[in-house]
Scaffold this motif. Structure first.
Motif, PDB file in Angstrom:
ATOM      1  N   ARG A  76       0.760  -1.434  -0.366  1.00 36.54           N
ATOM      2  CA  ARG A  76       0.068   0.274   0.584  1.00 36.54           C
ATOM      3  C   ARG A  76       1.069   1.192  -0.445  1.00 36.54           C
ATOM      4  O   ARG A  76       0.361   2.036  -0.414  1.00 36.54           O
ATOM      5  CB  ARG A  76      -1.071  -0.093   1.175  1.00 36.54           C
ATOM      6  N   ASN A  77       2.713   1.041   0.190  1.00 35.56           N
ATOM      7  CA  ASN A  77       3.211   1.988  -0.081  1.00 35.56           C
ATOM      8  C   ASN A  77       3.997   2.327  -1.039  1.00 35.56           C
ATOM      9  O   ASN A  77       4.066   1.060  -2.338  1.00 35.56           O
ATOM     10  CB  ASN A  77       3.815   2.061   1.812  1.00 35.56           C
ATOM     11  N   VAL A  78       5.013   2.678  -1.257  1.00 37.03           N
ATOM     12  CA  VAL A  78       5.737   2.968  -2.096  1.00 37.03           C
ATOM     13  C   VAL A  78       6.974   2.889  -2.106  1.00 37.03           C
ATOM     14  O   VAL A  78       7.326   1.727  -2.806  1.00 37.03           O
ATOM     15  CB  VAL A  78       6.329   4.666  -2.294  1.00 37.03           C
ATOM     16  N   GLY A  79       7.682   2.425  -0.879  1.00 37.53           N
ATOM     17  CA  GLY A  79       8.970   2.336  -0.493  1.00 37.53           C
ATOM     18  C   GLY A  79       9.194   0.992  -0.996  1.00 37.53           C
ATOM     19  O   GLY A  79       8.565  -0.512   0.084  1.00 37.53           O
ATOM     20  N   VAL A  80      10.116   0.284  -1.697  1.00 35.91           N
ATOM     21  CA  VAL A  80       9.921  -1.593  -1.648  1.00 35.91           C
ATOM     22  C   VAL A  80      12.237  -2.065  -0.916  1.00 35.91           C
ATOM     23  O   VAL A  80      12.354  -2.942  -1.132  1.00 35.91           O
ATOM     24  CB  VAL A  80      10.029  -1.611  -2.833  1.00 35.91           C
TER      25      VAL A  80
HETATM   26  C1  COI Z   1       6.197   5.345   1.975  1.00 36.34           C
HETATM   27  O1  COI Z   1       5.429   5.583   1.256  1.00 36.34           O
HETATM   28  O2  COI Z   1       6.964   4.970   1.637  1.00 36.34           O
HETATM   29  C2  COI Z   1       6.112   5.599   3.301  1.00 36.34           C
HETATM   30  O3  COI Z   1       7.394   6.147   3.331  1.00 36.34           O
HETATM   31  C3  COI Z   1       4.997   5.235   3.428  1.00 36.34           C
HETATM   32  C4  COI Z   1       4.447   4.661   4.749  1.00 36.34           C
HETATM   33  C5  COI Z   1       5.465   4.564   5.599  1.00 36.34           C
HETATM   34  C6  COI Z   1       2.935   4.263   5.191  1.00 36.34           C
END
Ligand code: COI
Length: 334
Positions: A76-80
């Motif tokens: 659900r987020n960006v970072g992988v």
């Molecule tokens: C991401 O989307 O990678 C973030 O850094 C936000 C996440 C902590 C929910």
């Protein structure tokens, strides 16, 4: 078809229910628990999982999920940066993320905090709380008088640039991937060193890949202008926190905006009131009048959270149906 979601927070439930309403034929189940080797079995019988966590998706976790029969995983987020990519590849995982849920959420927070540091708002707030209503010496710097250096001109960096230009700042940028439009308009400096030398405010909007780890360090800080403001609403490991503390102590750094921190996992998004605080260095930073710490909440808006949930479920359903998802994650090491 069944989708199982992990680590669903209360604030995500309305958006999860909205998605369920719109997909009545899909069986959706969820837990508030993180995905670990132990909880992986909860997904048994599901066709895909929707996840978000800062905890690592380790080889063991991925193996346990594969053992439960699930290899379609939508973040659900960006970072992988917290996925064991080699293991994911070996097990034949298909992974998606949500690269653009609301760049504005993060850019806006970075801009607001940068402006607050420049105006010395935290010092003024502290004076107000003590009923000290004198002006001096809490004098501000105007945003329009600053050269703002943006490191990373992806979705978030670009929104940040627009906001800062709205304030009237001169914006310069650096990225190894040059955006043709921005290049035409002459935003890019030739090197990071050039950016460090010219910028009064430096904001990081690059990912946590090995080449970027501790890019803000004693050496880069030494190159910066006296009175520089550094903003990190990206990833903690980009900044050598001890080097920044040295820069704050010497006065070289005027202020520091820190929404992400190299030691944040297990500390942020927890209530420490009445408990022993686990990180002295972080406590010191939180207490400084020219440091604005927020616990990785730049992203945390209703707009962003809705998109994170809805887009992740959309992606997962596409993976399950064998369709091309909007944002597949390349499993090659980045
Ligand atoms: C991401 O989307 O990678 C973030 O850094 C936000 C996440 C902590 C929910």
């Amino acid at each position: 078809t069944k989708i199982f979601a992990y680590a669903i927070r209360k604030d995500e439930e309305p958006f999860l229910n909205e998605w369920k309403e719109a997909h009545k034929d899909i069986d959706v189940d969820y837990t508030d628990k993180l995905l670990t080797p132990e909880t992986a079995k909860l997904a048994k019988g599901a066709d895909g999982v929707v996840v978000y966590q800062q905890l690592d998706y380790t080889a063991d976790t991925l193996q346990a999920l594969a053992d439960a029969g699930v290899t379609k995983m939508s973040l659900r987020n960006v970072g992988v940066d917290n996925i064991d990519m080699d293991k994911a590849k070996e097990l034949g995982f298909e992974i998606t993320n949500v690269p653009v849920y609301s760049p504005d959420a993060i850019a806006e927070h970075a801009a607001i905090q940068a402006a607050r540091v420049l105006r010395q708002d935290k010092r003024m707030d502290e004076k107000m709380a003590k009923r000290d209503l004198r002006w001096a010496p809490t004098i501000g710097r105007e945003v329009r008088d600053q050269v703002v250096g943006v490191v990373g001109t992806g979705h978030i960096g670009q929104v940040f640039m627009r906001i800062m230009e709205g304030f009237g700042a001169k914006v310069i940028a650096y990225d190894i991937f040059k955006n043709p439009e921005l290049e035409k308009k002459g935003y890019y400096v030739d090197s990071l060193d050039d950016l460090y030398k010219q910028a009064d405010v430096i904001s990081l909007h690059v990912p946590d890949v090995p080449a970027n780890v501790h890019m803000i360090n004693d050496k880069s800080i030494a190159e910066m202008k006296d009175g520089v403001v550094i903003v990190n609403c990206s990833r903690g490991p980009l900044v050598d926190t001890d080097a920044v503390i040295r820069g704050l102590d010497s006065g070289k750094i005027f202020g520091f905006v820190m929404d992400t921190y190299e030691g944040e996992v297990g500390v942020f998004n927890k209530d420490w009131e009445g408990k022993e605080f686990p990180d002295k260095r972080l406590a010191d930073l939180i207490d400084r009048p020219n440091v604005l710490v927020t616990p990785h909440t730049a992203f945390y808006t209703t707009h962003a959270v809705r998109n994170m949930v809805v887009k992740a479920f959309d992606n997962n359903l596409k993976l399950i149906n064998g369709e091309k998802p909007d944002s597949p994650v390349a499993l090659d090491k980045n």
